[in-house]
Design an enzyme around this catalytic site. Structure first.
Site, mmCIF file in Angstrom:
data_model
loop_
_atom_site.group_PDB
_atom_site.id
_atom_site.type_symbol
_atom_site.label_atom_id
_atom_site.label_comp_id
_atom_site.label_asym_id
_atom_site.label_seq_id
_atom_site.Cartn_x
_atom_site.Cartn_y
_atom_site.Cartn_z
ATOM 1 N N ASP A 282 -1.846 4.512 12.624
ATOM 2 C CA ASP A 282 -0.993 3.638 11.835
ATOM 3 C C ASP A 282 -0.706 2.391 12.667
ATOM 4 O O ASP A 282 -1.071 2.299 13.837
ATOM 5 C CB ASP A 282 0.300 4.361 11.401
ATOM 6 C CG ASP A 282 0.935 3.663 10.191
ATOM 7 O OD1 ASP A 282 0.492 2.543 9.839
ATOM 8 O OD2 ASP A 282 1.870 4.222 9.581
HETATM 9 C C1 BGC Z 1 2.531 1.799 7.321
HETATM 10 C C2 BGC Z 1 1.272 2.313 6.669
HETATM 11 C C3 BGC Z 1 0.419 1.160 6.213
HETATM 12 C C4 BGC Z 1 0.126 0.269 7.402
HETATM 13 C C5 BGC Z 1 -0.775 -0.902 7.062
HETATM 14 C C6 BGC Z 1 2.264 0.737 8.362
HETATM 15 O O1 BGC Z 1 3.428 0.120 8.786
HETATM 16 O O2 BGC Z 1 3.230 2.876 7.889
HETATM 17 O O3 BGC Z 1 1.600 3.154 5.601
HETATM 18 O O4 BGC Z 1 -0.748 1.640 5.628
HETATM 19 O O5 BGC Z 1 1.368 -0.238 7.888
HETATM 20 O O6 BGC Z 1 -0.173 -1.810 6.244
#
Ligand code: BGC
Length: 754
Positions: A282
């Site tokens: 993530d």
């Molecule tokens: C979130 C994810 C997301 C990623 C990309 C993160 O902050 O937890 O769910 O897919 O950002 O945008």
């Protein structure tokens, strides 16, 4: 147009002559990798974020330079097919080995056409609707250049304080698993190589939904039994459905970071489940490893890769540190090769080596986005997700006549309808409830509007949960008075209140989950007028509605219903469509009861009388154990009665089946849809089992006055669970089977497994 076509054709020809093997062949990747340097392989493991990537900006220059150096496997959050096409051309024509890029995005509940938030979608209990929403999302997103989608989020959530409950399918493992599969099938389609399919990325692996205290990014400490029985199965369901990729989570798991958790990624995911896709971190997680005391700065990248995490989202640490880490013996070259191969295989599965420009058809973007057909589906699905929590004296549906006051800060806020994670839509063109009501009633009734209040009295708090500044600030005292005046002129008052759309989603945790202060105060004043009141509740989480459930005659929970929400709300409020959604998360009476979920374990000293406090019982002095609205609950404008269920036998053999049958009669005035639910309890087992667990459900349309016979097949597979040694199976003995309209109103029968 002709020029684009010729250049695409030429590039494809060039592409296929450079590499001798068929792009579908494993040898194609062997051959490609044999030509790649170690740094180029590591480059494939780097994922960067886009942003404002118009030609000439610093952001664009950064991506261009990474592409030319072969230091990037993909990017995300780049808006628009033109920018995507520009980068893809650069990668294929000028990047080392011409390797096409993954183009990621968070298309969580729609792209230009927005559907209800995932929590709402789950309340439809309709996997076909979820698959259809995912298919439309894929058609629209791929038309705009996206080939990789960070959805579905399949985290089980038992704590409504956590803002990301809005992105989930609620608290139940079985329903969550059924819907998880539907998302993946919808996004990836029958053929991932089709230019309207995108690769799904299931997230967040794992246990993120169990963040302590409901505070986002907080750690988790959990037994393996709980993980295996409740939190992991929805991920497993997506792996079985062929999901192409998976995202790790931000949280600690029993002191280890999910992104560097060998037993979880290399162990459960790859070894046990045979997942053959790739794993991405993530946002920024590799940096978090050192910040959270898991790794020294320069060892974080190696640690994540060793655990099986193939791609690094945004930190750039794989590119910066893996080569050195290899020299220091912190990892092997094979680990880098394996990760690179998995990323390249994802590109192969998407057909990017056959045609790197398949998502760069600038023509499609003009025809496939926000079409009347897609919007009509979104409107229908939105209506399916609303949950009628209360409807005294059949106040709803309203008649299109007389004077209707429409009051509340969310009544004329079309751009608040879409909910969290809706960055690719056109909020300015989303209709408000006010406009939808006026269109629905035409000249037959008068709609008297008043904003009535802010979201919060406190301006800073409001700004913190209304980043888009969608809701105008008003003077609360005069707005309350104006609303009371509007109510005084009306026959019925409809109140549009609750959360602004940024009060749920990532990082939007709340400790007080009531309707915010000024709105609730206004609601109390409106109730004091004695007018009949309908509350249209906007929310991305279960709220504490103790006062509202006592004092408001009708409550329709409309969540955040997407771009077509307002028309769907009008459809249901005026009875053109029936509400049929049922809750997939428990609504507590008090925040102090949290976590409160229906499939809890038995307690010692069980409470025997929920109407009062019982000393030396497992209960509270100041609130009952009961939820306000239980899992599975939701009313309709019509009513249903259940006959006594029947079982085909009271003995089930390990490879046999039982049939349980119930007659459900629509006893009301309207045709309606009922979600019939089946729960099972294993009263004595190796480890204590939940008091009940959802094991099957059926959604049935039943015309007014008619009866439907609803049958379920019960097999021993439905009785299996993981014990303390993580053996999966079931034990002979007594079981109870329960059937009914929600997790509380159940009729029970017993059988024996032999
Ligand atoms: C979130 C994810 C997301 C990623 C990309 C993160 O902050 O937890 O769910 O897919 O950002 O945008």
């Amino acid at each position: 147009m002709l020029r684009t076509f010729l250049s695409i054709t030429l590039c494809c020809l060039l592409f296929s002559t450079v590499h001798a093997y068929n792009p579908d062949d494993e040898r194609y990747i062997d051959n490609l990798m044999s030509k790649m340097s170690l740094d180029e392989k590591i480059g494939q493991l780097n994922l960067t974020m886009g942003g404002d990537v118009v030609s000439g900006t610093a952001e664009a220059a950064k991506i261009e330079s990474l592409i030319l150096k072969g230091q990037i496997g993909g990017f995300f959050n780049v808006k628009g097919v033109d920018a995507v096409a520009r980068f893809q051309h650069l990668a294929v024509e000028k990047g080392p080995h011409g390797i096409p890029l993954l183009v990621g995005a968070d298309v969580v509940h729609g792209y230009a056409t927005v559907f209800p938030i995932p929590l709402a979608l789950s309340c439809s209990w309709d996997s076909a609707a979820v698959a259809q929403m995912a298919r439309i999302s894929a058609i629209e997103a791929t038309a705009d250049g996206v080939n990789w989608n960070y959805s579905p989020m399949v985290d089980i959530c038992r704590d409504p304080r956590w803002g990301r409950v809005a992105e989930s399918s609620g608290e139940d493992t079985y329903l969550g698993s059924v819907l998880a599969k539907a998302y993946v099938e919808g996004y990836q389609g029958n053929d991932m190589k089709s230019d309207s399919s995108m690769m799904a990325c299931v997230k967040h692996f794992a246990l993120y939904g169990a963040a302590e205290g409901g505070r986002d990014y907080n750690g988790v400490d959990m037994s393996r039994e709980r993980m295996y029985n409740y939190y992991l199965p929805p991920f497993h369901a997506t792996v079985e459905a062929g999901v192409g990729s998976l995202m790790t989570s931000f949280n600690l798991i029993n002191g280890q970071h999910a992104t560097a958790c060998d037993w979880l990624i290399n162990g459960i995911l790859r070894r046990d489940w045979k997942f053959n896709g790739f794993v991405v971190t993530d946002y920024g997680s590799v940096d978090e490893l050192s910040r959270m005391g898991i790794a020294h700065d320069n060892e974080a990248a190696a640690m994540a890769l060793r655990a099986g995490t193939d791609m690094d989202m945004v930190t750039g640490r794989y590119v910066a540190d893996l080569n050195d880490a290899l020299k220091k013996g912190l990892l092997t070259e094979k680990m880098i090769d394996d990760a690179c191969r998995r990323v390249l295989k994802a590109k192969q599965r998407l057909g990017l080596f056959d045609n790197p420009y398949k998502y760069c058809n600038t023509d499609r973007v003009n025809h496939d986005l926000y079409t009347p057909e897609h919007r009509a589906v979104a409107r229908d699905i939105a209506a399916e997700t609303f949950v009628l929590l209360k409807n005294d004296n059949n106040l709803l549906p309203l008649k299109k006549k007389g004077r209707i006051a429409l009051i509340g800060p969310l009544a004329d806020a079309g751009n608040n309808m879409a909910g969290c994670w809706s960055g690719y839509c056109y909020p300015e063109s989303h209709k408000s409830v006010l406009t939808a009501f006026r269109e629905a009633v035409g000249n037959e009734a008068e709609i008297i509007y008043s904003q009535g209040s802010n979201i919060y009295y406190n301006e800073t708090m409001q700004a913190d949960c209304d980043w888009g500044r969608r809701i105008s600030r008003v003077d609360d005292s005069s707005a309350h008075s104006e609303a009371l005046l509007a109510a005084s002129k009306a026959d019925v008052v409809v109140v549009a209140m609750g959360e602004s759309c940024e009060m749920t989603g990532e990082s939007s945790s709340r400790a007080d989950i009531t309707i915010p202060d000024t709105q609730r105060d206004l609601l109390k004043k409106l109730v004091a007028t004695g007018k009949p009141i309908v509350l249209l509740l906007f929310t991305g989480r279960p709220l504490i509605l103790d006062w509202e459930s006592e004092n408001i005659p009708s409550i329709l929970n409309v969540w955040f219903g997407g771009s077509e929400a307002s028309d769907a709300i009008a459809d249901v409020v005026f009875g053109d469509k029936m509400p049929c959604g049922k809750l997939t998360t428990t609504f507590p009476r008090s925040v102090g009861q949290i976590p409160l979920y229906y499939n809890h374990l038995p307690t010692s000293h069980p409470d025997h009388d929920s109407s009062r406090f019982n000393p030396y019982c497992s209960n509270y002095i100041d609130v009952s154990n009961e939820p306000l609205y239980p899992f599975g609950f939701g009313l309709s404008y019509t009513t249903f009665s259940y006959s006594a269920p029947t079982l085909s036998s009271d003995v089930l053999t390990a490879d046999g089946v039982l049939k349980i049958s119930v007659e459900v009669t629509n006893t009301g005035m309207f045709d309606g849809t009922e979600i019939v639910q089946l729960y099972i309890n294993d009263p004595v087992a190796h480890i204590a089992r939940p008091v009940k667990e959802l094991k099957a459900f059926k959604k049935v349309d039943i015309p007014a006055g008619k009866t439907a016979v609803v049958d379920f097949t019960v097999t021993s597979d439905m009785l299996k669970y993981y014990d303390a040694e993580l053996n999966y199976g079931c034990e002979p003995g007594e079981f109870s089977i329960m059937i009914g309209p929600n997790s509380e109103e159940l009729q029970k029968l017993d059988f024996r497994l032999r």
